[in-house]
Scaffold this motif. Sequence first.
Motif, short mmCIF file in Angstrom:
data_model
loop_
_atom_site.label_atom_id
_atom_site.label_comp_id
_atom_site.label_asym_id
_atom_site.label_seq_id
_atom_site.Cartn_x
_atom_site.Cartn_y
_atom_site.Cartn_z
N ARG A 1 25.19 -25.03 -6.26
CA ARG A 1 24.30 -25.91 -7.03
C ARG A 1 22.94 -26.05 -6.37
NH1 ARG A 1 29.06 -29.02 -7.98
NH2 ARG A 1 28.57 -30.33 -6.19
N ALA A 2 22.91 -26.01 -5.03
CA ALA A 2 21.65 -26.21 -4.31
C ALA A 2 20.89 -24.92 -4.06
CB ALA A 2 21.92 -26.92 -2.98
N ASP A 3 21.63 -23.80 -3.95
CA ASP A 3 21.03 -22.52 -3.60
C ASP A 3 20.68 -21.75 -4.87
OD1 ASP A 3 20.43 -19.93 -2.75
OD2 ASP A 3 21.79 -20.05 -1.06
N TRP A 4 19.38 -21.53 -5.10
CA TRP A 4 18.93 -20.86 -6.32
C TRP A 4 18.40 -19.45 -6.04
CZ3 TRP A 4 15.43 -25.57 -7.93
CH2 TRP A 4 16.26 -26.65 -8.27
N THR A 5 18.59 -18.97 -4.83
CA THR A 5 18.00 -17.70 -4.43
C THR A 5 18.90 -16.52 -4.82
OG1 THR A 5 16.86 -18.74 -2.57
CG2 THR A 5 17.17 -16.35 -2.47
N SER A 6 18.28 -15.50 -5.42
CA SER A 6 19.00 -14.27 -5.78
C SER A 6 18.57 -13.15 -4.84
CB SER A 6 18.68 -13.86 -7.23
OG SER A 6 19.13 -14.86 -8.14
N PHE A 7 19.55 -12.39 -4.36
CA PHE A 7 19.23 -11.30 -3.43
C PHE A 7 20.28 -10.20 -3.52
CE2 PHE A 7 21.77 -14.43 -1.13
CZ PHE A 7 22.76 -13.66 -0.56
N MET A 8 19.92 -9.02 -3.03
CA MET A 8 20.83 -7.88 -2.95
C MET A 8 20.65 -7.21 -1.60
SD MET A 8 20.47 -6.08 -6.69
CE MET A 8 20.91 -6.93 -8.20
N GLU A 9 21.76 -6.74 -1.03
CA GLU A 9 21.71 -6.03 0.25
C GLU A 9 22.12 -4.58 0.05
OE1 GLU A 9 23.31 -6.56 4.82
OE2 GLU A 9 24.66 -7.06 3.18
N PHE A 10 21.29 -3.68 0.56
CA PHE A 10 21.52 -2.24 0.43
C PHE A 10 21.66 -1.59 1.80
CE2 PHE A 10 19.12 -3.64 -3.27
CZ PHE A 10 19.79 -3.05 -4.33
N VAL A 11 22.49 -0.55 1.87
CA VAL A 11 22.69 0.21 3.11
C VAL A 11 22.42 1.68 2.81
CG1 VAL A 11 24.39 0.92 4.85
CG2 VAL A 11 24.40 -1.44 3.99
N PRO A 12 21.66 2.38 3.67
CA PRO A 12 21.37 3.81 3.44
C PRO A 12 22.59 4.67 3.72
CG PRO A 12 20.49 3.13 5.55
CD PRO A 12 21.00 1.88 4.90
N PRO A 13 22.55 5.93 3.30
CA PRO A 13 23.71 6.82 3.46
C PRO A 13 24.24 6.89 4.90
CG PRO A 13 22.08 7.84 2.04
CD PRO A 13 21.46 6.59 2.57
N GLY A 14 23.33 6.93 5.87
CA GLY A 14 23.77 7.05 7.25
C GLY A 14 24.14 5.75 7.90
N GLY A 15 23.94 4.62 7.20
CA GLY A 15 24.22 3.32 7.79
C GLY A 15 23.24 3.00 8.91
N GLY A 16 23.63 2.12 9.80
CA GLY A 16 22.80 1.77 10.95
C GLY A 16 21.92 0.56 10.74
N PHE A 17 21.58 0.26 9.50
CA PHE A 17 20.79 -0.93 9.18
C PHE A 17 20.99 -1.26 7.72
CE2 PHE A 17 18.01 2.58 8.11
CZ PHE A 17 17.36 2.16 6.96
N SER A 18 20.50 -2.42 7.32
CA SER A 18 20.57 -2.80 5.90
C SER A 18 19.24 -3.40 5.49
CB SER A 18 21.70 -3.81 5.66
OG SER A 18 21.42 -5.06 6.27
N VAL A 19 18.98 -3.36 4.19
CA VAL A 19 17.77 -3.94 3.60
C VAL A 19 18.19 -4.98 2.58
CG1 VAL A 19 15.70 -3.51 2.23
CG2 VAL A 19 16.42 -1.84 3.95
N ILE A 20 17.69 -6.18 2.74
CA ILE A 20 17.98 -7.27 1.80
C ILE A 20 16.73 -7.52 0.96
CG2 ILE A 20 18.60 -9.69 1.52
CD1 ILE A 20 20.13 -9.52 4.15
#
Length: 205
Positions: A32-51
């Motif tokens: 109810r309090a959190d109105w933020t929409s986001f997606m997290e992606f990971v590249p084919p090789g992994g190692g990091f993510s992008v939100i």
Amino acid sequence: GWRLVCYNLHMQEDNLRDDRCLGRPPSESVKRADWTSFMEFVPPGGGFSVIAVRGTQVPIEVLIDINIWLTTLLIQGLEFFGPRIVYSEKQYWTFKAIEIARKVYPYDQLLNQFKLLSELLERRKGGRVYMTGHSLGGGIALLAGLHRSQDPAPPRAVTFCSPSTFYTAKLLGLTDVAPAGADLPNDELQMMRAVQVKPAHDPVS
């Protein structure tokens, strides 16, 4: 290609109960309090993510804009009464106004508006995370990153046309931030964790 790992679309759907994400469904009070929409992606090789944090798209997100940045906009309006009221060397009157604003209005509750994003960053603590967003999404990405600034490997952000967060961060009690255009030494510039990409005459950013 890139894989969608976690997502939270306000008032629509999420997969945060997945073990790769929070490992549990968000509580009703948090949703109810959190109105933020986001997606997290990971590249084919992994190692990091992008939100990627979504910008202003639906009416409720216009209210988020107002709720988070209205006080800052009013404070910056003091500039019209004198060129050095806001941007004096020590910014004395600005910080006095922020101090009063924090007493009048419990700004800490605004952290709840991106609480799920903060919880996901907590799960990613120690890993390589990059955040991005446009406009509102970029501003929230910057604030969420500042909120996790004491992590072993704090998230980094590249945002587009996002609101400046210096005064808003102060209102939220986040101190690990320098004002736009600050003359920082080279070692501090190399440690900067956020880059804002913005047009020269954009009134928002």
